[in-house]
Motif scaffolding. Structure first.
Motif, PDB file in Angstrom:
ATOM      1  N   PHE A   1      -6.375   5.362   9.021  1.00 47.27           N
ATOM      2  CA  PHE A   1      -6.109   5.690  10.143  1.00 47.27           C
ATOM      3  C   PHE A   1      -5.415   6.860  10.184  1.00 47.27           C
ATOM      4  N   ARG A   2      -5.356   7.456  11.580  1.00 47.94           N
ATOM      5  CA  ARG A   2      -4.540   8.774  11.669  1.00 47.94           C
ATOM      6  C   ARG A   2      -3.772   8.673  12.851  1.00 47.94           C
ATOM      7  N   GLN A   3      -2.762   9.241  12.963  1.00 43.85           N
ATOM      8  CA  GLN A   3      -1.830   9.508  14.322  1.00 43.85           C
ATOM      9  C   GLN A   3      -1.135  10.871  14.493  1.00 43.85           C
ATOM     10  N   ALA A   4      -1.863  11.568  15.391  1.00 39.95           N
ATOM     11  CA  ALA A   4      -1.160  12.918  15.654  1.00 39.95           C
ATOM     12  C   ALA A   4       0.010  12.910  16.490  1.00 39.95           C
ATOM     13  N   PRO A   5       0.963  13.778  16.519  1.00 42.54           N
ATOM     14  CA  PRO A   5       1.952  13.931  17.554  1.00 42.54           C
ATOM     15  C   PRO A   5       1.696  13.438  19.092  1.00 42.54           C
ATOM     16  N   GLY A   6       2.239  12.570  19.384  1.00 46.36           N
ATOM     17  CA  GLY A   6       1.974  12.462  20.860  1.00 46.36           C
ATOM     18  C   GLY A   6       0.692  11.633  21.213  1.00 46.36           C
ATOM     19  N   LYS A   7      -0.075  11.259  20.152  1.00 44.79           N
ATOM     20  CA  LYS A   7      -1.291  10.527  20.511  1.00 44.79           C
ATOM     21  C   LYS A   7      -1.354   9.127  19.949  1.00 44.79           C
TER      22      LYS A   7
ATOM     23  N   GLY B   1       2.246   5.873   5.409  1.00 45.17           N
ATOM     24  CA  GLY B   1       1.698   7.199   5.917  1.00 45.17           C
ATOM     25  C   GLY B   1       1.912   8.368   4.920  1.00 45.17           C
ATOM     26  N   THR B   2       0.981   9.384   5.049  1.00 45.01           N
ATOM     27  CA  THR B   2       1.126  10.426   4.338  1.00 45.01           C
ATOM     28  C   THR B   2       0.772  11.714   5.361  1.00 45.01           C
ATOM     29  N   GLN B   3       1.629  13.009   5.492  1.00 41.75           N
ATOM     30  CA  GLN B   3       1.286  13.768   6.336  1.00 41.75           C
ATOM     31  C   GLN B   3       0.201  14.899   5.806  1.00 41.75           C
TER      32      GLN B   3
ATOM     33  N   TYR C   1      -1.645  10.111   8.047  1.00 47.35           N
ATOM     34  CA  TYR C   1      -2.550   9.212   7.626  1.00 47.35           C
ATOM     35  C   TYR C   1      -2.061   8.151   7.085  1.00 47.35           C
ATOM     36  N   TYR C   2      -2.743   6.975   7.519  1.00 49.82           N
ATOM     37  CA  TYR C   2      -2.294   5.548   7.097  1.00 49.82           C
ATOM     38  C   TYR C   2      -3.596   4.612   6.286  1.00 49.82           C
ATOM     39  N   CYS C   3      -3.352   4.210   5.173  1.00 41.71           N
ATOM     40  CA  CYS C   3      -4.322   3.288   4.851  1.00 41.71           C
ATOM     41  C   CYS C   3      -3.678   1.786   5.021  1.00 41.71           C
ATOM     42  N   ALA C   4      -4.698   1.016   5.348  1.00 32.57           N
ATOM     43  CA  ALA C   4      -4.571  -0.344   5.442  1.00 32.57           C
ATOM     44  C   ALA C   4      -5.639  -1.343   5.319  1.00 32.57           C
ATOM     45  N   ALA C   5      -5.123  -2.640   4.887  1.00 31.33           N
ATOM     46  CA  ALA C   5      -5.947  -3.453   4.671  1.00 31.33           C
ATOM     47  C   ALA C   5      -6.079  -4.662   5.410  1.00 31.33           C
ATOM     48  N   VAL C   6      -7.630  -4.995   5.623  1.00 30.49           N
ATOM     49  CA  VAL C   6      -7.883  -6.065   6.626  1.00 30.49           C
ATOM     50  C   VAL C   6      -7.378  -7.496   6.250  1.00 30.49           C
ATOM     51  N   ARG C   7      -6.965  -8.378   7.150  1.00 26.00           N
ATOM     52  CA  ARG C   7      -6.627  -9.500   6.976  1.00 26.00           C
ATOM     53  C   ARG C   7      -7.992 -10.343   6.541  1.00 26.00           C
TER      54      ARG C   7
ATOM     55  N   LEU D   1       0.877  -1.196  -0.052  1.00 29.15           N
ATOM     56  CA  LEU D   1      -0.029   0.144   0.237  1.00 29.15           C
ATOM     57  C   LEU D   1       0.782   1.285   0.051  1.00 29.15           C
ATOM     58  N   VAL D   2       0.591   2.411  -0.678  1.00 27.87           N
ATOM     59  CA  VAL D   2       1.185   3.523  -0.874  1.00 27.87           C
ATOM     60  C   VAL D   2       0.313   4.541  -1.160  1.00 27.87           C
ATOM     61  N   GLU D   3       0.325   5.411   0.146  1.00 31.37           N
ATOM     62  CA  GLU D   3      -0.309   6.647   0.387  1.00 31.37           C
ATOM     63  C   GLU D   3       0.032   7.980  -0.433  1.00 31.37           C
ATOM     64  N   SER D   4      -0.777   8.723  -0.913  1.00 34.73           N
ATOM     65  CA  SER D   4      -0.381  10.027  -1.351  1.00 34.73           C
ATOM     66  C   SER D   4      -1.352  11.081  -1.392  1.00 34.73           C
TER      67      SER D   4
END
Length: 126
Positions: free
Chosen positions: A37-43, A119-121, A94-100, A4-7
Motif C-alpha cells: 500500500f502507499r500513502q502520499a501526504p494529505g491522502k 513503511g519506507t519513503q 510504501y507499506y507492506c502488510a500481511a492478510v489475516r 514486517l520490515v520494509e526497505s
C-alpha cells in the motif's frame, strides 16, 4: 505473529526504478497473502499490489499496472515490489502488510490485513 520490515525506498528521478523489499519474521508468513500500500501526504492509504500466499496470483492498482511487479520468495520470507518508469505521483510512504488468516489471496481492502510494516519513503523527482 508476523513482523514486517520494509526497505529499499529512496529518492529517484522520474523514469527511474526502485525495488522495495518486505522482510518478514514468523512462520505464518509463507501461508498468508501480502499487499503493498502507499500513502502520499494529505491522502488516504491506497492499495498498490498484492500477491497470494503461494505467489501464483497477483493484482495491481490501475495506476501501476505495467510498471510495478510484485513477487515473493517464501523460502526467504520476502516479498518484493519492483517499480519501473517511476512518476512523481508515485511519491509516497510504501507499506507492506500481511492478510489475516492462512492460505489467503490478495485483497485490496485494508481491513483484511492484520500485520503492517513501518513503511519506507519513496520520492520521485521530476
Amino acid at each position: 505473529q508476523v513482523q514486517l520490515v520494509e526497505s529499499g525506498g529512496g529518492l529517484v528521478q522520474a523514469g527511474g526504478s526502485l525495488r522495495l523489499s518486505c522482510a518478514a519474521s514468523g512462520r505464518a508468513f509463507s501461508t498468508t497473502a501480502v499487499g503493498w500500500f502507499r500513502q502520499a501526504p494529505g491522502k488516504e492509504r491506497d492499495f498498490v499490489a498484492g500477491v497470494s500466499w503461494s505467489g501464483s496470483s497477483t493484482s495491481y492498482a490501475d495506476s501501476v499496472k505495467g510498471r510495478f511487479t510484485i513477487s515473493r520468495d517464501n523460502a526467504k520470507n520476502t516479498v518484493n515490489l519492483h517499480m519501473n518508469s517511476l512518476k512523481p505521483e508515485d511519491t509516497a510512504v510504501y507499506y507492506c502488510a500481511a492478510v489475516r488468516g492462512r492460505f489467503t489471496s490478495y485483497n485490496a481492502n485494508q481491513a483484511a490485513y492484520e500485520y503492517w510494516g513501518q513503511g519506507t519513503q519513496v520520492t520521485v523527482s521530476s
